[in-house]
Design an enzyme around this catalytic site. Structure first.
Site, PDB file in Angstrom:
ATOM      1  N   TYR A   1       0.162   6.078  -5.724  1.00  0.00           N
ATOM      2  CA  TYR A   1       0.056   6.792  -4.548  1.00  0.00           C
ATOM      3  C   TYR A   1       0.664   7.881  -4.464  1.00  0.00           C
ATOM      4  O   TYR A   1       0.340   8.954  -4.160  1.00  0.00           O
ATOM      5  CB  TYR A   1       0.482   5.508  -3.399  1.00  0.00           C
TER       6      TYR A   1
ATOM      7  N   SER B   1      -6.782   6.659   0.033  1.00  0.00           N
ATOM      8  CA  SER B   1      -6.150   7.473   0.752  1.00  0.00           C
ATOM      9  C   SER B   1      -5.458   8.744   0.306  1.00  0.00           C
ATOM     10  O   SER B   1      -5.997   9.390  -0.576  1.00  0.00           O
ATOM     11  CB  SER B   1      -5.232   6.869   1.884  1.00  0.00           C
TER      12      SER B   1
END
Length: 724
Positions: free
Chosen positions: A496, A576
């Site tokens: 991430y 994302s």
């Protein structure tokens, strides 16, 4: 809870579920581009337009700008997305192993999932799913092990299970529950109030809440909230501005709500209102971008309260966590403490007087709450949970005993609580619920998820590797016990690296299936995250963002050089901001990976701030309006750095047509450009989920289908025979 969690600006992340080569110009001709891959069904041809903008003397082409239109408003974009998804479906459904993978996922997923209970009034409340229901249900019992009574069933909110529960707040006496719902994964929420005596909704309805929750006053007569005007058009793409703070009195229409505060001179400010435990103060967190915020308070004992600035500069993050015995307000902050500490402030003094309650330590302070006259502080030590109890005077009481190196959550409760319940899990350890006695500090197991796996069949190790600039980075490596490094193991690397968000060991049925199939799962704790505090976070932001990609690439190189796998068997995945990570790394190092899985990624780094929540991401990514930040963004922007004639790895791009956090245009444009540039035989597919958003509230069946598609794609593209 002692207090509602202060509203945080939404990161570009999935839920859940929250990002390079020298910059080059894209061609700007009006052409039709077809996918260069020769494997599988070719995706549709994609129209190009002559769109060029100039940034600080640099001309930048954007030939797929037209794909930014909302699928609800553009028949052409809707038809294109449908055709892309159909091509992806034909490819995925044609993979021989997919049905068996899905069957195993569903078999293992079919266990009772239950959250740790919370005490409200006379009942213990928990979220429960007996197996494969689309959404979990809120249930209650008078005692542990008692018969469940269903309180709220989101499965009845819609016929297809795509309307989900999206936040809630109990009154202090446990008589009512305010709860939000969201449709198709949207950030927009509709709020209602449930009478917990009759289990019927009251007439109260609140619209316009997008990111935050509500905060009841102690007597339960009403609640504070912050809301936007809901646009008539462009609701899924338009930037929301001019948020206002209101007070809703129970039993009255929203049109009569009491206006509290707004800042029309700062239309991009957003607010997180919280009523203090003692009811005297309205604590107002104020954000503009990122996690740094202001704090203003209103003295509710004053007949005409005006805001009192406690923190009036965007220098650090401040989160209200409770009220001390002397009435001082308690805040978790990283002000002058990169790993975090707890401060108290006497807001009634002129000027307000601050003091330190819990000093910073080497561990990252992730959360704190005042419960039963104690401060429960949750830390991260090398990305695993530690919990320490303190008195309200800051005296350390002791560390909470946890079962092992994993993740624990749920350390919150009422100011007069005598115990609380928390959940512990790890990569191969199913969620377990424990009771913590606040007087003695003793813990006891009260429930364990009955999943049809044996944790002893799996091995979880933590390693530390060296990134490009010499930084030591931790990574978890997980596998079935009988899988050993042989230089050829199919391996999935997940990351991430952004928005101060930490990746910790977590239980996942789908990842266990991957390990059962013979794969290795690796999770790297990259800079940009919050694992080691604010310095670690800042080292992966703005013009330092390249560090994040270097950390991820170094993780892949470590897995290869240490004998686990080879590039053709190495896949990367992220969602994302993690989708940006995958997109940037596949562009920079296409030779290192055999397959890439970017979920709902931020792919156009020159226009992200123009849509929905994107304006809040500038603090992490930087701004195209600042020259050195523009050049950094342009240098790694996945969409802009794809190069014609390049052999890219097999790539499955996932998005959703109603994602209003990271709008699907990012994935649409990236897919079209990558299909144009692909010179190799590997497929570039775009999977478009319908009636789904950024990941939150996705029904069980959709989650299983998505996992089956991803694992089947990796089986096909990493060319291995899964153990099924």
């Amino acid at each position: 809870m002692a207090a509602m969690t202060t509203t945080r600006i939404p990161a570009a992340r999935r839920d859940t579920s929250p990002t390079l080569a020298a910059a080059r110009l894209l061609p700007a001709a009006l052409l039709l581009a077809a996918c260069g891959s020769t494997r599988g069904d070719a995706p549709p041809e994609t129209r190009k337009v002559d769109q060029v903008e100039t940034f600080f003397g640099t001309e930048v082409a954007d030939p797929y700008r037209w794909l930014e239109a909302d699928v609800r408003e553009s028949a052409e974009v809707a038809a294109w997305a449908k055709a892309e998804n159909a091509a992806a479906r034909r490819f995925l459904d044609g993979i021989e192993e997919r049905d068996a993978i899905r069957a195993r996922l569903e078999e293992l997923w079919d266990y009772e999932k239950r959250s740790a209970p919370e005490r409200h009034g006379e009942f213990l409340y928990a979220w429960s799913n007996p197996g494969l229901l689309p959404q979990s249900r809120l249930v209650r019992a008078r005692e542990l092990g008692g018969a469940d009574e269903v309180v709220l069933d989101p499965n009845t909110f819609s016929d297809d299970g795509t309307v989900a529960f999206s936040g809630g707040a109990f009154t202090r006496d446990g008589s009512r529950l305010a709860y939000g719902t969201s449709a198709s994964g949207s950030d927009w929420k509709s709020w209602r109030v449930l009478d917990l005596a009759t289990l019927t909704d009251l007439d109260d309805r609140i619209e316009g809440i997008k990111y935050g929750d509500v905060s009841w006053v102690p007597d339960g007569s009403g609640f504070f909230y912050a809301a936007y005007e809901v646009p008539e058009e462009g609701v899924y793409t338009q930037v929301s501005t001019d948020q206002k703070v209101w007070f809703h009195e129970l039993g009255t229409p929203q049109s009569e709500d009491l206006f509290i505060h707004a800042r029309p001179d700062h239309p991009n400010w957003s607010f997180g209102p919280v009523a203090s435990d003692d009811g005297r103060w309205l604590v107002l967190g104020i954000w503009e971008a990122g996690s740094k915020n202001l704090v203003h308070v209103f003295d509710l004992e004053h007949p005409s309260p005006t805001p009192i600035p406690l923190v009036d500069a965007f220098t650090a993050s401040y989160e209200y966590v409770g009220t001390a015995g002397d009435g001082a307000l308690l805040f978790l902050t990283n002000q002058d403490a990169p790993t975090g500490r707890v401060l108290a402030v006497d807001a009634s003094a002129t000027p307000p007087v601050w003091r330190e309650v819990v000093p910073a330590r080497d561990w990252r302070l992730e959360g704190a709450d005042e419960v039963g006259g104690q401060l429960l502080c949750t830390y991260l030590a090398d990305a695993t949970t530690r919990v320490v109890r303190y008195g309200l005077d800051g005296a350390e009481i002791g560390e909470v005993e946890l079962p092992g190196l994993g993740s624990a959550s749920g350390f919150s409760g009422d100011h007069d609580a005598s115990d609380l319940f928390f959940t512990y899990s790890s990569f191969a350890t199913p969620p377990s619920t424990y009771r913590l006695d606040l007087a003695s500090g003793a813990t006891e197991l009260v429930d364990r998820a009955d999943v049809a796996i044996d944790p002893d069949d799996f091995v979880v190790e933590q390693v530390f590797y060296t990134s490009k600039d010499g930084t030591k980075v931790p990574m978890f490596v997980c596998r079935a016990k009988d899988v050993e490094p042989n230089g050829d193991v199919p391996t999935l690397l997940y990351g991430y690296g952004g928005f101060d968000i930490s990746l910790t060991p977590g239980f996942s049925v789908s990842r266990l299936v991957w390990m059962e199939m013979g794969g290795v799962f690796a999770q790297a704790n990259l800079r940009g995250g919050g694992e080691y505090g604010e310095a670690w976070h800042r080292a992966g932001t703005r013009t330092n963002k390249q560090n994040v990609f270097d950390d991820f690439v170094a993780a892949g190189e470590w897995l290869v050089s240490n004998g686990w796998t080879e590039p053709s068997r190495l896949a990367i995945e992220g969602g994302s901001n993690g989708g940006l990570l995958v997109g940037a790394c596949l562009v920079q190092r296409p030779d290192l990976f055999g397959a890439c899985i970017p979920h709902v990624g931020v792919m156009d780094m020159l226009r992200f701030q123009l849509f929905t929540a994107g304006k809040y991401w500038v603090d992490d990514y930087g701004s195209v309006d600042v020259e050195d930040e523009f050049r950094a963004l342009y240098a790694y922007s996945p969409y802009h750095n794809l190069q014609p004639g390049t052999e890219y790895p097999a790539t499955l791009i996932l998005t959703a047509d109603t994602d209003d956090r990271v709008v699907p245009a990012h994935s649409f444009k990236f897919a079209a450009r990558m299909q144009e540039c692909q010179a190799g035989d590997e497929p570039v597919l775009l999977r478009v989920e319908s009636s789904a958003g950024h990941g939150a509230g996705k029904p069980t069946a959709k989650r299983i289908d998505e996992a089956a598609d991803v694992w089947a794609f990796l089986v096909e593209e990493l060319d291995f025979e899964p153990r099924l």
